[in-house]
Design a protein around this motif. Structure first.
Motif, short mmCIF file in Angstrom:
data_model
loop_
_atom_site.label_atom_id
_atom_site.label_comp_id
_atom_site.label_asym_id
_atom_site.label_seq_id
_atom_site.Cartn_x
_atom_site.Cartn_y
_atom_site.Cartn_z
N LEU A 136 11.49 0.69 26.37
CA LEU A 136 11.29 -0.58 26.79
C LEU A 136 11.67 -1.62 25.95
N MET A 137 12.34 -2.97 26.36
CA MET A 137 12.98 -3.82 25.53
C MET A 137 12.75 -5.09 26.17
N ASP A 138 12.57 -6.22 25.58
CA ASP A 138 12.45 -7.58 25.84
C ASP A 138 12.58 -8.50 24.58
N THR A 139 13.86 -9.09 24.63
CA THR A 139 13.88 -10.11 23.40
C THR A 139 14.40 -11.53 23.80
N SER A 140 14.05 -11.79 25.15
CA SER A 140 14.31 -13.06 26.05
C SER A 140 13.90 -14.15 25.55
N HIS A 175 4.70 5.99 32.86
CA HIS A 175 4.64 4.75 33.28
C HIS A 175 3.38 4.24 32.26
N LYS A 176 3.25 4.72 31.24
CA LYS A 176 2.05 4.17 30.27
C LYS A 176 2.86 3.97 28.88
N VAL A 177 2.47 2.67 28.46
CA VAL A 177 3.02 2.41 26.99
C VAL A 177 2.42 3.42 26.18
N GLU A 208 9.35 -12.01 35.43
CA GLU A 208 8.39 -11.04 36.20
C GLU A 208 7.60 -10.11 35.13
N ALA A 209 8.44 -9.97 33.91
CA ALA A 209 7.68 -9.07 32.96
C ALA A 209 6.55 -9.78 32.36
N ASP A 257 3.89 -3.44 29.27
CA ASP A 257 3.24 -2.76 30.11
C ASP A 257 4.01 -3.05 31.62
N ILE A 258 4.19 -4.14 32.00
CA ILE A 258 5.04 -4.47 33.10
C ILE A 258 6.37 -3.72 33.37
#
Length: 196
Positions: free
Chosen positions: A5-9, A21-23, A97-98, A169-170
């Motif tokens: 899972l990644m997000d750098t936005s 589906h669980k971190v 949405e995340a 989590d999302i």
């Protein structure tokens, strides 16, 4: 199934691993304009900490924007490379949405600068308002017209408070059909600025 899972936005560097589906582990900290320096190092660190290698990754889920122009591209590029190199499924999720609360209608916000916000409105898996850029005066009006909706995101720039985003989590539950990317090489970020 091990999911990367990644997000750098936005301002944070967020990277995590999920199983079913669980971190199971995550790294998240403010790294504004430095995500590119740390993402691959943190990816290696989180895998090592969990006794895994890159070959153990069976799926990749990443935020695709909107958000910081460079930030959006960093996680998306790594996600595309990992998915392509390992031949695993890639899912791309709106950065807004995340930020949602998975249990309530959510107004998801991110600072778009110049007195504007990126805004998207979600209720569980439904999209109530497609992601767009809106003037902050309009955003505050929309919020006042929807008092029962949760406010999500880093919204102090609007003088508001919101719960700390749980974007990983999302992302961990976002492997749904509308987010699936059949050709990782062709995946493109979402910027929105050109549409304003």
């Amino acid at each position: 199934m091990v999911t990367l899972l990644m997000d750098t936005s936005n301002t944070n560097l967020s990277i995590g691993l999920a199983k079913d589906h669980k971190v199971i582990d995550s790294i998240c900290y403010e790294a504004w304009q430095k995500q590119s320096e740390f993402l691959v190092l943190e990816l290696d660190a989180i895998l090592k900490r969990n006794g895994l290698t890159r070959k153990d990754i069976e799926m990749v889920v990443s935020a695709k924007g909107p958000g910081s122009y460079t930030g959006v591209r960093i996680a998306l590029t790594v996600a595309k490379v990992v998915a392509f190199a390992l031949n695993v499924p890639l899912y791309l999720v709106s950065s807004l949405e995340a930020l949602k609360d998975e249990n309530a209608p959510s107004i998801c916000l991110m600072n778009a600068r110049s007195k504007r916000s990126y805004i998207g409105v979600y209720d569980k898996e439904s999209v109530i308002m497609e992601d767009k850029i809106m003037d902050n005066v309009e955003v505050l009006k929309y919020i006042s017209e929807h008092p029962d909706y949760k406010i999500c995101g880093l919204v102090s720039y609007l003088g508001l408070e919101a719960a700390e985003p749980k974007n990983l989590d999302i992302l961990a539950i976002s492997d749904i059909e509308r987010n699936f990317v059949s050709d990782p090489v062709a995946a493109k970020p979402v910027y929105l600025k050109d549409l304003y």
